[in-house]
Design an enzyme around this catalytic site. Structure first.
Site, short mmCIF file in Angstrom:
data_model
loop_
_atom_site.label_atom_id
_atom_site.label_comp_id
_atom_site.label_asym_id
_atom_site.label_seq_id
_atom_site.Cartn_x
_atom_site.Cartn_y
_atom_site.Cartn_z
N SER A 167 0.97 -1.24 -0.13
CA SER A 167 0.00 -0.16 -0.05
C SER A 167 0.87 1.18 -0.05
CB SER A 167 -0.89 0.03 1.24
OG SER A 167 -1.33 1.47 1.53
N TYR B 194 -1.40 -0.44 10.77
CA TYR B 194 -1.72 -0.92 9.51
C TYR B 194 -0.29 -0.76 8.53
CZ TYR B 194 -3.58 -1.10 4.85
OH TYR B 194 -3.90 -1.44 3.35
P1 NDP Z 1 -11.43 -6.16 0.76
O1 NDP Z 1 -11.84 -5.90 2.03
O2 NDP Z 1 -12.43 -6.27 -0.36
O3 NDP Z 1 -10.58 -7.60 0.51
C1 NDP Z 1 -9.90 -8.03 1.62
C2 NDP Z 1 -9.88 -9.79 1.52
O4 NDP Z 1 -8.99 -10.18 2.53
C3 NDP Z 1 -11.07 -10.24 1.69
O5 NDP Z 1 -11.22 -11.24 0.34
C4 NDP Z 1 -11.05 -11.02 2.83
O6 NDP Z 1 -11.76 -12.36 2.38
C5 NDP Z 1 -9.73 -11.29 2.77
N1 NDP Z 1 -9.23 -11.57 4.11
C6 NDP Z 1 -9.37 -10.85 5.47
N2 NDP Z 1 -8.77 -11.53 6.32
C7 NDP Z 1 -8.55 -12.90 5.68
C8 NDP Z 1 -8.01 -13.84 6.60
N3 NDP Z 1 -7.78 -14.00 7.86
N4 NDP Z 1 -7.80 -15.18 5.70
C9 NDP Z 1 -7.90 -14.98 4.55
N5 NDP Z 1 -8.34 -13.97 3.74
C10 NDP Z 1 -8.75 -13.05 4.66
O7 NDP Z 1 -10.23 -5.02 0.54
P2 NDP Z 1 -9.06 -4.73 -0.67
O8 NDP Z 1 -9.43 -5.60 -1.93
O9 NDP Z 1 -9.20 -3.35 -0.70
O10 NDP Z 1 -7.96 -5.34 0.06
C11 NDP Z 1 -7.11 -6.16 -0.53
C12 NDP Z 1 -5.55 -5.80 -0.29
O11 NDP Z 1 -5.30 -4.63 -0.89
C13 NDP Z 1 -5.33 -5.42 1.17
O12 NDP Z 1 -4.07 -6.27 1.64
C14 NDP Z 1 -5.11 -4.15 1.61
O13 NDP Z 1 -4.37 -3.89 2.54
C15 NDP Z 1 -4.57 -3.81 -0.05
N6 NDP Z 1 -5.00 -2.22 -0.31
C16 NDP Z 1 -6.04 -1.84 -0.28
C17 NDP Z 1 -6.24 -0.59 -0.71
C18 NDP Z 1 -7.59 0.17 -1.00
O14 NDP Z 1 -7.88 1.33 -0.76
N7 NDP Z 1 -8.79 -0.76 -0.94
C19 NDP Z 1 -5.28 0.22 -0.78
C20 NDP Z 1 -3.73 -0.36 -0.50
C21 NDP Z 1 -3.89 -1.55 -0.31
P3 NDP Z 1 -12.39 -12.96 3.72
O15 NDP Z 1 -13.26 -12.06 4.62
O16 NDP Z 1 -13.74 -13.85 2.85
O17 NDP Z 1 -11.68 -14.23 4.34
#
Ligand code: NDP
Length: 244
Positions: free
Chosen positions: A140, A153
């Site tokens: 990020s 974070y």
């Molecule tokens: P979402 O919340 O849409 O996606 C997060 C995903 O992580 C979900 O599919 C969730 O699935 C999964 N997840 C969370 N906890 C667990 C766990 N313990 N085991 C397995 N899977 C897990 O957010 P984003 O798509 O935005 O996030 C994806 C990545 O992008 C993250 O790493 C985030 O930090 C990064 N990011 C996002 C930004 C943004 O602005 N959106 C900016 C910069 C980076 P489930 O709950 O089904 O397990």
């Protein structure tokens, strides 16, 4: 790389049930990859895998549970022939003022964002090495710029960046390690924030986010499709006394 060149390359995407992970699974599948969608919400990943059809499988796995990740790796090996690409995308962003009240959030973020990626990588590493593969770590802008209320974070993403750079040097030429650092992307990421006023404030920013997860997925696919200049990288990484 064309669609036909990607045929039978196997991509494992963590956090594939929503946002950037779901978009990445769709994009890579459209480019000819076989995809394994990992996440905790089984209904979501099964529905995306069903929508994609042949060449997509859903595996319920929590990245903080090593045994579940090991089982997932066995399933990927048995059903798809082993992973060539691992996208470490699973993440949570539990922002808020630093305080003991948020201590569970801190532990959870470190366990999912940092340890989860490290665990998934060490479990899948032999499969990825075998095919001369790729690891893509979703960091990020918070991995470079810390702000008030995002300290832990940011720490997980700074940690991911440092670990990734070390891994990148160590795994050449067998495996290429790439870090992607998105800014604000329109996903459900802020909805999990437990600190109420912070969640509302952050959500306002996300409500006007203009970057779509599909755009980040395109960047990931673009990076994966770049030619690998590993010979040059190997030479540059040699200790100075071995150069020339
Ligand atoms: P979402 O919340 O849409 O996606 C997060 C995903 O992580 C979900 O599919 C969730 O699935 C999964 N997840 C969370 N906890 C667990 C766990 N313990 N085991 C397995 N899977 C897990 O957010 P984003 O798509 O935005 O996030 C994806 C990545 O992008 C993250 O790493 C985030 O930090 C990064 N990011 C996002 C930004 C943004 O602005 N959106 C900016 C910069 C980076 P489930 O709950 O089904 O397990």
């Amino acid at each position: 790389m064309t669609e036909s060149q990607n045929l039978h390359r196997v991509a494992v995407i963590t956090g594939a049930s929503s946002g950037i992970g779901a978009a990445t699974a769709r994009t890579l599948h459209a480019e000819g990859y076989l995809v394994a969608l990992l996440a905790r919400r089984r209904d979501r990943i099964e529905s995306i895998a069903a929508e994609l059809g042949e060449g997509a499988i859903a595996i319920q796995a929590d990245v903080t549970d090593r045994a579940a990740v090991v089982t997932a790796a066995q399933q990927v090996q048995a059903e798809l022939g082993g992973a060539d690409v691992l996208v470490n995308n699973a993440g949570i962003m539990l922002l808020g003022p630093f305080s003991s009240e948020q201590r569970t959030d801190y532990r959870n973020m470190i366990e999912v964002n940092l340890l989860g990626a490290i665990t998934t990588t060490e479990v899948f590493l032999e499969q990825i090495k075998e095919g001369g593969g790729d690891i893509v770590n979703i960091s990020s802008v918070a991995g470079r710029t810390a702000r008030a209320t995002n300290g832990v974070y940011a720490a997980t993403k700074w940690g991911m960046n440092g670990w990734s750079e070390s891994l990148r040097q160590e795994l050449l030429p067998d495996v290429r390690v790439t870090v992607i650092e998105p800014g604000v992307v329109d996903t459900e990421l802020p909805t999990h924030i437990t600190h109420e006023t912070t969640r509302q404030a952050v959500q306002q920013g996300y409500d006007v986010a203009t970057v779509r997860p599909e755009e980040v997925a395109e960047i990931i696919a673009f990076a994966l499709n770049r030619p690998r200049h590993l010979v040059l990288n190997e030479i540059l990484l040699r200790p100075a006394d071995q150069l020339g």
